[in-house]
Design an enzyme around this catalytic site. Structure first.
Site, PDB file in Angstrom:
ATOM      1  N   ASP A  35       0.835  -1.196   0.000  1.00 54.40           N
ATOM      2  CA  ASP A  35       0.000   0.000   0.000  1.00 54.40           C
ATOM      3  C   ASP A  35       0.875   1.253   0.000  1.00 54.40           C
ATOM      4  OD1 ASP A  35      -2.350  -1.643   0.449  1.00 54.40           O
ATOM      5  OD2 ASP A  35      -1.672  -1.807   2.532  1.00 54.40           O
TER       6      ASP A  35
ATOM      7  N   ASP B 223      -1.398  -1.792  -4.034  1.00 55.06           N
ATOM      8  CA  ASP B 223      -2.448  -2.658  -3.502  1.00 55.06           C
ATOM      9  C   ASP B 223      -3.618  -1.828  -2.996  1.00 55.06           C
ATOM     10  OD1 ASP B 223      -3.374  -5.347  -2.768  1.00 55.06           O
ATOM     11  OD2 ASP B 223      -3.269  -4.562  -0.740  1.00 55.06           O
TER      12      ASP B 223
ATOM     13  N   ASP C  65      -4.338   1.372   4.140  1.00 54.54           N
ATOM     14  CA  ASP C  65      -4.979   0.242   4.804  1.00 54.54           C
ATOM     15  C   ASP C  65      -4.663   0.258   6.288  1.00 54.54           C
ATOM     16  OD1 ASP C  65      -5.926  -0.504   2.356  1.00 54.54           O
ATOM     17  OD2 ASP C  65      -4.886  -2.430   2.267  1.00 54.54           O
TER      18      ASP C  65
ATOM     19  N   ARG D 247     -13.914  -0.050  -1.877  1.00 59.54           N
ATOM     20  CA  ARG D 247     -13.277   0.031  -0.565  1.00 59.54           C
ATOM     21  C   ARG D 247     -13.136   1.488  -0.136  1.00 59.54           C
ATOM     22  NH1 ARG D 247      -8.553  -4.708  -0.667  1.00 59.54           N
ATOM     23  NH2 ARG D 247      -9.941  -6.379  -1.363  1.00 59.54           N
TER      24      ARG D 247
END
Length: 379
Positions: free
Chosen positions: A196, A218, A222, A281
């Site tokens: 990330d 990615d 996160d 997301r």
């Protein structure tokens, strides 16, 4: 304590130029009883400017040895060859001035994207059990990830797949952090199980404010593995033409199987922008207790939005969903959610609340119609 004057919206009932939300709580029922200082009371400050070379080691050493790290962008971007891993370092402030930007050395080039098209990666399955064995011995479960990694290895000759570590910073097992005023740019997104732009791993009492995240390989940001008491405010998330697929922006809780996350992952997302290129997301939540407050969704064509999953509690209120944003909310086995006072530009049938979710702390509520002006959303 060191706080820079990014903005202060006292008219909305609180000074938003200070930490707030879950970051300032010490339990699920307590409110505003933890002071997030970022170690700034120690006044141990270092100022870094770019030398035009790989700044990963310099940045890592600065974080290890100083409590306040100021990145000054006046001499150009800070390039990092791989993600800076921070482990067990408490009380830190990482702050940017003069447009400070940290970006990865590796990017998805035109040649890579063309090769991925030739391999028909976008048509490949992302289901487990469809992959294969790479020439370096790695066993990849999904066909799409297998084809992506195989193609990049063949094109670059990087059998060690060092490119998969192309992120900016990973904060592990650390407490009392402030990250403000930085632009953090990844290499472009693709499905390789990569790094990330920024990740929190078992990190607690973290305030991330006025930052811009783009093109995470990615994800953009996160928050996983028992991280807790985090506030993300006044940030922007997006993807541009560098990205290929897998434009999944923000994940809270990395696995259905990680039941240790239960009772953790208290996160506030407030006054952020999910911008162009973000597909889903925004956020996706497992086990966490997440407050999605007064965010602006400017991501037309998205395939997912707020997605509470196993064991999660979500309060989504006062958000603005712009034109072309049609996929707003999907529940996958959450414990409870409350959806209220949002604005939808597109037709959307809001689901009935599932139980009731509330937070213990005070916060300023902004009418969704005022968010575009306040957050300076570009047309």
């Amino acid at each position: 304590m060191l706080y820079m004057a990014f903005c202060a919206h006292a008219a909305f009932g609180q000074n938003m130029d200070r930490p707030f939300g879950w970051a300032c709580c010490s339990s699920e029922t307590s409110a505003d009883d933890y002071i997030v200082s970022g170690g700034s009371e120690k006044a141990d400050t270092i100022v870094l400017v770019s030398n035009g070379q790989d700044m990963r080691t310099a940045l890592s050493n600065a974080i290890k040895n100083h409590s306040v790290i100021v990145l000054d962008g006046r001499k150009g971007d800070f390039i990092v060859s791989s993600s800076v891993d921070v482990n067990e370092l408490d009380n830190r402030t990482l702050i940017g001035i003069n447009g400070a930007t940290i970006r990865t050395a590796f990017t998805l080039s035109d040649d890579i994207r063309k090769a991925l098209d030739k391999a028909k990666v976008r048509d490949a399955s992302s289901k487990s059990g469809t992959g294969g064995m790479l020439c370096n011995g790695a066993n990849v479960k999904e066909e799409r990830e297998y084809l992506t990694r195989k193609t990049i290895i063949e094109l670059t000759g990087d059998t060690l797949e060092a490119y998969r570590k192309s992120g900016v910073i990973n904060i592990k097992r650390s407490n009392n952090w402030i990250v403000r005023g930085l632009r953090l740019y990844g290499p472009g997104s693709c499905d390789v199980g990569g790094t990330d732009v920024m990740s929190l791993y078992s990190a607690t009492h973290v305030w991330i404010d006025h930052c811009e995240f783009m093109n995470g390989m990615d994800g953009n940001l996160d928050i996983t593995n028992e991280s807790d008491f985090v506030t993300v405010s006044f940030c922007k998330f997006s993807y541009d033409s560098l990205s290929y697929d897998h434009m999944n922006s923000n994940l809270v809780g990395g696995s259905d199987k990680n039941i240790k996350d239960m009772g953790k992952l208290h996160v506030t997302y407030a006054y952020n922008i999910w911008g162009k290129g973000c597909m889903q997301r925004m956020p996706m939540v497992r086990y966490g207790f997440v407050h999605v407050l007064n965010n602006y969704y400017d991501c037309p064509g998205n395939i997912g939005g707020i997605n509470p999953r196993i064991g999660s509690y979500v309060l989504a209120e006062g958000n603005y969903f712009g034109k072309g944003v049609k996929k707003i909310f999907r529940d996958n086995n959450s414990v409870a959610y409350t959806i209220c006072d949002n604005y939808y530009s597109e037709k959307f049938v809001q689901p009935e609340d599932k139980g009731s979710v509330a937070v213990p702390y005070k916060y300023g509520f902004i009418e969704p119609s005022d968010l575009a002006k306040m957050l300076k959303v570009e047309d």
